[in-house]
Design a protein around this motif. Structure first.
Motif, short mmCIF file in Angstrom:
data_model
loop_
_atom_site.label_atom_id
_atom_site.label_comp_id
_atom_site.label_asym_id
_atom_site.label_seq_id
_atom_site.Cartn_x
_atom_site.Cartn_y
_atom_site.Cartn_z
N TYR A 24 0.89 -1.25 0.12
CA TYR A 24 -0.04 -0.17 0.02
C TYR A 24 0.97 1.38 -0.02
N SER A 58 -0.50 -4.64 4.46
CA SER A 58 -0.77 -4.95 2.97
C SER A 58 -0.78 -6.48 2.62
N TRP A 61 -2.22 -8.83 7.44
CA TRP A 61 -3.62 -8.37 7.91
C TRP A 61 -4.91 -8.02 6.86
N ARG A 62 -4.23 -7.84 5.48
CA ARG A 62 -5.15 -7.64 4.51
C ARG A 62 -5.81 -9.10 4.43
N ASP A 63 -5.03 -10.07 4.47
CA ASP A 63 -5.62 -11.38 4.31
C ASP A 63 -6.63 -11.89 5.60
N ALA A 65 -8.28 -9.94 7.15
CA ALA A 65 -9.49 -8.71 7.24
C ALA A 65 -10.39 -9.58 6.19
N GLU A 66 -9.80 -9.97 5.15
CA GLU A 66 -10.64 -10.62 4.10
C GLU A 66 -11.52 -11.93 4.59
N GLN A 127 -7.13 1.08 4.52
CA GLN A 127 -7.50 0.51 3.38
C GLN A 127 -7.86 -1.16 3.47
N ASN A 128 -7.75 -1.73 4.35
CA ASN A 128 -8.28 -2.93 4.60
C ASN A 128 -9.87 -2.87 4.83
N GLU A 130 -11.60 -3.02 7.71
CA GLU A 130 -12.04 -3.80 8.48
C GLU A 130 -12.31 -2.86 9.66
N ARG A 312 -7.09 3.05 -1.77
CA ARG A 312 -7.18 1.82 -2.17
C ARG A 312 -7.88 1.45 -3.31
N SER A 434 -13.03 -5.00 -2.62
CA SER A 434 -13.62 -4.44 -1.26
C SER A 434 -14.66 -3.38 -1.09
#
Length: 541
Positions: A24, A58, A61-63, A65-66, A127-128, A130, A312, A434
């Motif tokens: 990011y 990026s 934590w992105r994974d 959050a998804e 940007q996630n 969450e 994002r 997202s």
């Protein structure tokens, strides 16, 4: 010419492979430039910390959050254990508990953490999309600032230490419980009662919107028994030694809300039946402190987070426009789509620039914001002989934060809608991008910490309170200093004309028309401020 093929080889994998590899911060040269322009001598250090933080947010934590965002991972209540003991356990996915510990371990509110580092980390984390993590982080910010100012007992100093410095490596999570069923944003209408019993304050009554109900502590508004003034308290959600036993601090969680957005965030209805509470600040200044400190931090942070989500979204839409074709042409090469991309890019860049400029003014303000305005415009914490220039600057920052919140909240929703449109039919698929989550969360964020109509009314009332020492045309000139003179004069004249209406509470045609004009003016005015901020950054080279 194309022919039917039962073995269609089309795949989105090239686009997905790009998205999986995006860092990011490294992919955002514009915000890197903003750090260099605004953070001054701290810029190099903040840049390095942002780069390190981005490696976590990026990817790992992105994974997480998804995974958390799937419907089967929504939080739910377990009111009783197997032996019919009331426990009111909020069950959340394991992933968010792991990520929450890792994120809060960044010591966001420690004196060792630069205020610019806090800004850029929140921008990246958001940007996630969450909300189950970002919302409690924002609530904790307000609680930390409140306690920094007012912690004066062993209990409140302990909570401050837990929040700011951590205890045994664990950092506290904060919440804020203000709204009640009969009042909503009308905080003075609170009926939750605070009673002093045996030298300790206890709370009785209900709160209707309690976000981050899983927190360790919460800031709560209540009226001391026999008083019409709202006071401010902080409560531990469990008393010492009772968390492991799952014995709540004199309250029940009646249910979790079923919301259209921020669904990962546990928002509850809570009944207090003697919860131990610690007063924070003067008992007759609860409304001023919750608005002037707690909600101010939240409104500022919501705007920062919205800017991160918008960045994002823009990045992914533009890349999708390069990848996806229709009728043999890349989406980016359709004039209609190109126009939309330009609109999106301009909105995002000016939003980020405005955020940096407002934040810089906020953190450099001597003595912090006013927690209320009297007829002379003095802050509660100010000296009576405070220089007029500083008084005006304090007012400017207060109004900019409100203007930014209402403007960015709406722009974020509009950008999400445009992003969904750019993805075509895939845009409404929850597992494709997202954007659907950003849109739903944006609808909630526009209401959280004051709906648009409430904040517009507050802005209008503030201007009327200070007119005797701060003329509207002077305010417009100061805020837009450096902009085109014709533009500034136009805004100044319009502001003066609107404020000829003394208040917005007469139910007649004229007042209704002024309300519509005021809404439109505030958005146009703050967009002009953002455009000015962007022009200043571009001029910096």
């Amino acid at each position: 010419m194309s022919y039917p093929d039962r073995n269609n080889p089309y795949t989105f994998n090239p686009y997905l492979e790009w998205r999986k590899k995006v860092d990011y911060y490294q992919a955002d040269p514009f915000v890197q430039k903003m750090i260099r322009v605004f953070a001054g001598d701290e810029a190099e250090k903040v840049d390095a910390e942002a780069a390190a933080f981005s490696k976590k947010v990026s990817f790992r934590w992105r994974d997480l959050a998804e995974r958390i965002a799937t419907p089967d991972n929504r939080p739910y209540m377990m009111h009783y254990d197997g032996h019919k003991n009331r426990i009111d356990r909020i069950v959340r996915p394991y992933e968010i508990e792991v990520m929450e510990k890792e994120v809060f371990a960044e010591a966001w509110f420690s004196p060792k953490t630069s205020l610019w580092t806090r800004f850029i980390k929140l921008y990246l984390l958001s940007q996630n999309s969450e909300a189950g993590l970002v919302c409690p982080l924002i609530c904790t910010w307000g609680m930390a600032d409140l306690l920094e100012k007012y912690a004066d007992t062993p209990e409140t100093r302990h909570i401050l230490e837990h929040t700011r410095d951590g205890i045994n490596g664990e950092f506290a999570i904060g919440a804020q419980f203000v709204s009640e069923i009969q009042g909503g944003s009308d905080v003075p209408a609170n009926l939750l009662e605070a009673v002093e019993e045996d030298g300790r304050w206890r709370l009785y009554g209900t709160k209707f919107f309690c976000s981050a109900a899983h927190a360790d502590y919460s800031v709560v508004t209540a009226k001391p028994k026999g008083s019409e003034e709202v006071a401010l308290f902080v409560i531990p959600m469990w008393l010492d030694g009772n968390r492991e036993k799952e014995i709540r601090n004199g309250f029940t969680i009646d249910r979790l809300k079923w919301k259209m957005g921020t669904v990962e965030l546990p928002t509850a209805e809570i009944t207090f039946n003697g919860a131990a509470a610690y007063p924070v600040g003067p008992l007759n200044r609860g409304v001023a402190n919750v608005v002037g400190i707690v909600l101010t931090c939240s409104r500022l942070a919501l705007s920062i987070g919205s800017a991160g989500g918008m960045a994002r979204g823009l990045r992914e839409v533009e890349k999708y426009g390069e990848f996806r074709t229709a009728f043999g042409i890349a989406l980016k090469d359709f004039p209609m789509m190109a126009a939309q991309y330009l609109t999106n890019a301009g909105c995002v860049r000016r939003t980020i620039a405005g955020n940096f400029k407002v934040y810089k003014a906020f953190i450099e303000l001597p003595g912090g914001l006013s927690v209320g305005l009297d007829g002379g415009g003095l802050s509660v914490s100010s000296k009576a002989d405070e220089p007029p220039e500083l008084r005006k600057h304090r007012f400017d920052v207060r109004q900019l934060i409100l203007l930014q919140k209402i403007t960015v909240a709406r722009d974020a929703i509009d950008l999400s809608r445009l992003g969904i449109s750019a993805f075509g039919g895939h845009g409404v698929m929850e597992d494709f991008s997202s954007f659907p989550r950003m849109f739903r969360d944006g609808m909630v964020n526009e209401l959280w910490e004051g709906p648009r109509n409430v904040l517009l009314t507050q802005l209008f009332m503030d201007f009327q309170k200070v007119r005797n020492w701060y003329p509207p045309n002077e305010f417009a000139g100061r805020i837009l200093q450096g902009a085109d003179e014709t533009l500034v004069r136009g805004f100044a004249k319009e502001l003066e004309e609107i404020l000829e209406t003394p208040h917005l509470f007469d139910m007649d045609e004229k007042t209704i028309a002024v309300c519509g004009q005021w809404d439109d003016f505030c958005e146009r005015f703050f967009h002009a401020y953002q455009d000015l901020a962007l022009a200043e950054v571009e001029a910096a080279g």
